[in-house]
Design an enzyme around this catalytic site. Structure first.
Site, mmCIF file in Angstrom:
data_model
loop_
_atom_site.group_PDB
_atom_site.id
_atom_site.type_symbol
_atom_site.label_atom_id
_atom_site.label_comp_id
_atom_site.label_asym_id
_atom_site.label_seq_id
_atom_site.Cartn_x
_atom_site.Cartn_y
_atom_site.Cartn_z
ATOM 1 N N THR A 137 10.914 -19.757 7.764
ATOM 2 C CA THR A 137 11.209 -20.293 6.440
ATOM 3 C C THR A 137 10.013 -20.186 5.508
ATOM 4 O O THR A 137 10.138 -19.742 4.369
ATOM 5 C CB THR A 137 11.659 -21.762 6.553
ATOM 6 O OG1 THR A 137 12.889 -21.818 7.271
ATOM 7 C CG2 THR A 137 11.864 -22.377 5.181
ATOM 8 N N CYS A 138 8.846 -20.587 5.968
ATOM 9 C CA CYS A 138 7.672 -20.650 5.096
ATOM 10 C C CYS A 138 7.368 -19.293 4.473
ATOM 11 O O CYS A 138 7.186 -19.175 3.263
ATOM 12 C CB CYS A 138 6.467 -21.156 5.880
ATOM 13 S SG CYS A 138 4.963 -21.253 4.874
ATOM 14 N N ILE A 169 12.380 -29.849 -3.220
ATOM 15 C CA ILE A 169 12.920 -28.511 -3.456
ATOM 16 C C ILE A 169 13.630 -28.460 -4.803
ATOM 17 O O ILE A 169 13.459 -27.520 -5.588
ATOM 18 C CB ILE A 169 13.863 -28.097 -2.313
ATOM 19 C CG1 ILE A 169 13.076 -27.936 -1.010
ATOM 20 C CG2 ILE A 169 14.586 -26.798 -2.649
ATOM 21 C CD1 ILE A 169 13.936 -27.637 0.205
ATOM 22 N N HIS A 198 -19.166 -33.580 -12.862
ATOM 23 C CA HIS A 198 -18.687 -33.683 -14.244
ATOM 24 C C HIS A 198 -18.859 -32.364 -14.986
ATOM 25 O O HIS A 198 -19.843 -31.663 -14.771
ATOM 26 C CB HIS A 198 -19.492 -34.778 -14.959
ATOM 27 C CG HIS A 198 -19.081 -35.011 -16.374
ATOM 28 N ND1 HIS A 198 -17.924 -35.674 -16.710
ATOM 29 C CD2 HIS A 198 -19.672 -34.654 -17.543
ATOM 30 C CE1 HIS A 198 -17.828 -35.730 -18.025
ATOM 31 N NE2 HIS A 198 -18.874 -35.112 -18.551
#
Length: 458
Positions: free
Chosen positions: A35-36, A188, A446
């Site tokens: 799936t991934c 999803i 920063h």
């Protein structure tokens, strides 16, 4: 060892076991990568990147760039994403070859607790109807067997549901319609809503509950909701669709309030389920509970030599978890190094726009566990410097959940650009037991968004 499924967990286990000297075969009836790689994280993130250019181009003039008229061709993006998936599929096949793992193409089903029958070599992604369609047949015997067949999208039982898309289908589209309706409020649904909107599609999202992203911190989900609506996504809470009619590209969806909504497509993003169809688990005596395979801390099923990892266990259905479960299993069984996966602290992200990422306890979970007097919340809400000149865009939200008694940071959450990248590093500190004082004495970097985590009032 025989592994059923060449997705993230199965591949990780197979390669690690082979590196420890095991003789390993992997059965896969679909494409290698799971799936991934094939229809999930990787192609989805590429679509997220592609859709985000809408915002970059819109803001360019604020920084002195004249880009002229712009136009998005979704068909070109979709084709490029498929080409990248093809490349990755080939790479993963090569990885197996180099690891000495045999790839057996077909669908596997148990004959007993040691033997698997492999049939059907047409590459179909639906293992239910084609498992016995091919005359080609092979029997494999494994001393140990690992089930890693992952999950599949759930299609709701409403009239005309077959006319809608599930998430797998989105990566196969050649182009995009003018308007899409999305059913669901999970990650999803939200991710595809933002992708489609960024690519110029009109999007309406129907959510059965009263908020997005159930299970995540409510304040974070509200921040995502705010950003999505600012981008022009129309979200309908306490509503869903009851029927779909028409034909491809010319659909009419009926809402629970009786309204008829014309659209070019309907995405049914109503969850996923473990993919157990056709495995014939009963023949092996493997217990199934509520549609999932229960396992112990070592990934062992009720049959001592049969194991399971990843989404078929339906615990934490994330790629890195499946990978670590597969490797932990192989290290323990074949590597002589017993270890178990820690499921208590797992970072996760939603690649919506704005992006959400989180690790540890949500505010609601912390309240339930420690009570209102036992926790303290720290937050910062602001518009990032990247939006100072355009003077637009969603506000960032950074949030810490802290235990009063110990000062330990229980949860670290963020909504905003690069949230996943920032929370990944924060997860290391949370996992080591960092306190609010540890955050406070860390010098700020920063100007950055992440510095707000170490400059919140003490």
């Amino acid at each position: 060892m025989v592994v059923i499924g060449a997705g993230s967990g199965g591949l990780a286990a197979a390669k690690r076991a082979a590196s420890h000297g095991a003789r390993v075969a992997v059965i896969e009836g679909d494409r290698v990568g799971g799936t991934c790689v094939i229809r999930g994280c990787v192609p989805k993130k590429l679509l997220v990147y592609g859709s985000a250019y809408q915002h970059l181009l819109a803001d360019a003039a604020s920084y002195g760039w004249s880009v002229g008229p712009t136009h998005c061709d979704p068909s070109q993006l979709l084709a490029a994403v498929r080409a990248e998936v093809d490349r990755l599929n080939g790479l993963h096949i090569g990885f197996l070859e180099r690891a000495g793992v045999e790839l057996v193409t077909g669908w596997g089903r148990f004959l007993d607790d040691h033997h698997l029958e492999v049939v059907g070599r047409d590459g179909s992604s639906d293992g239910s109807s084609d498992r016995n369609a091919d005359a080609s047949r092979r029997i494999l015997r494994g001393e140990r067997l690992l089930i890693a067949t992952g999950g599949r999208p759930h299609r709701p039982s409403i009239p005309g549901a077959e006319l809608g898309w599930v998430s797998d289908d989105m990566f196969l589209l050649e182009g995009l319609p003018q308007r899409v309706l999305i059913v669901g409020g999970g990650f999803i649904a939200c991710e595809f809503a933002c992708i489609l909107r960024g690519l110029g599609v009109e999007v309406d999202q129907f959510v059965r509950g009263d908020h997005l992203l159930r299970g995540f911190d409510r304040e974070l989900s509200a921040a995502v909701h705010e950003g999505m609506e600012a981008d022009g996504i129309t979200i309908h809470f306490s509503q869903t669709l009851t029927a779909i009619t028409g034909k491809a590209g010319e659909l009419v969806a009926t809402t629970c309030q009786g309204r008829e909504e014309p659209c070019g497509g309907v995405l049914l993003a109503t969850g996923r389920q473990p993919f157990l169809s056709g495995l014939n688990l009963a023949a092996a005596g493997v217990e199934v509970d509520g549609g999932r395979i229960p396992v112990d801390a070592t990934q062992r099923t009720n049959v001592p030599h049969i194991f399971a990892v990843g989404d078929v266990t339906d615990r934490i259905n994330l790629t890195p978890v499946a990978v670590d479960e597969g490797r932990a299993f192989a290290d323990s069984v074949y590597g002589g190094r017993a270890r178990q996966v820690d499921h208590d602290l797992v970072a996760s992200a939603v690649f919506s726009q704005p992006e959400l990422a989180t690790v540890g306890l949500s505010e609601e979970e912390a309240l339930a566990r420690y009570g209102s007097e036992g926790i303290r919340l720290y937050r910062a809400r602001f518009r990032s410097m990247a939006q100072a000149l355009p003077q637009r865009g969603p506000r960032c939200l950074l949030k810490l959940v802290v235990e009063v008694v110990s000062g330990r940071v229980l949860g670290c959450h963020m909504v905003g650009d690069h949230a996943a990248e920032i929370i990944q590093m924060a997860a290391i500190a949370i996992g080591m037991g960092a306190t609010k004082a540890d955050f406070d004495r860390t010098m700020a970097l920063h100007p950055s968004v992440a510095e707000e985590f170490v400059t919140m009032p003490q």
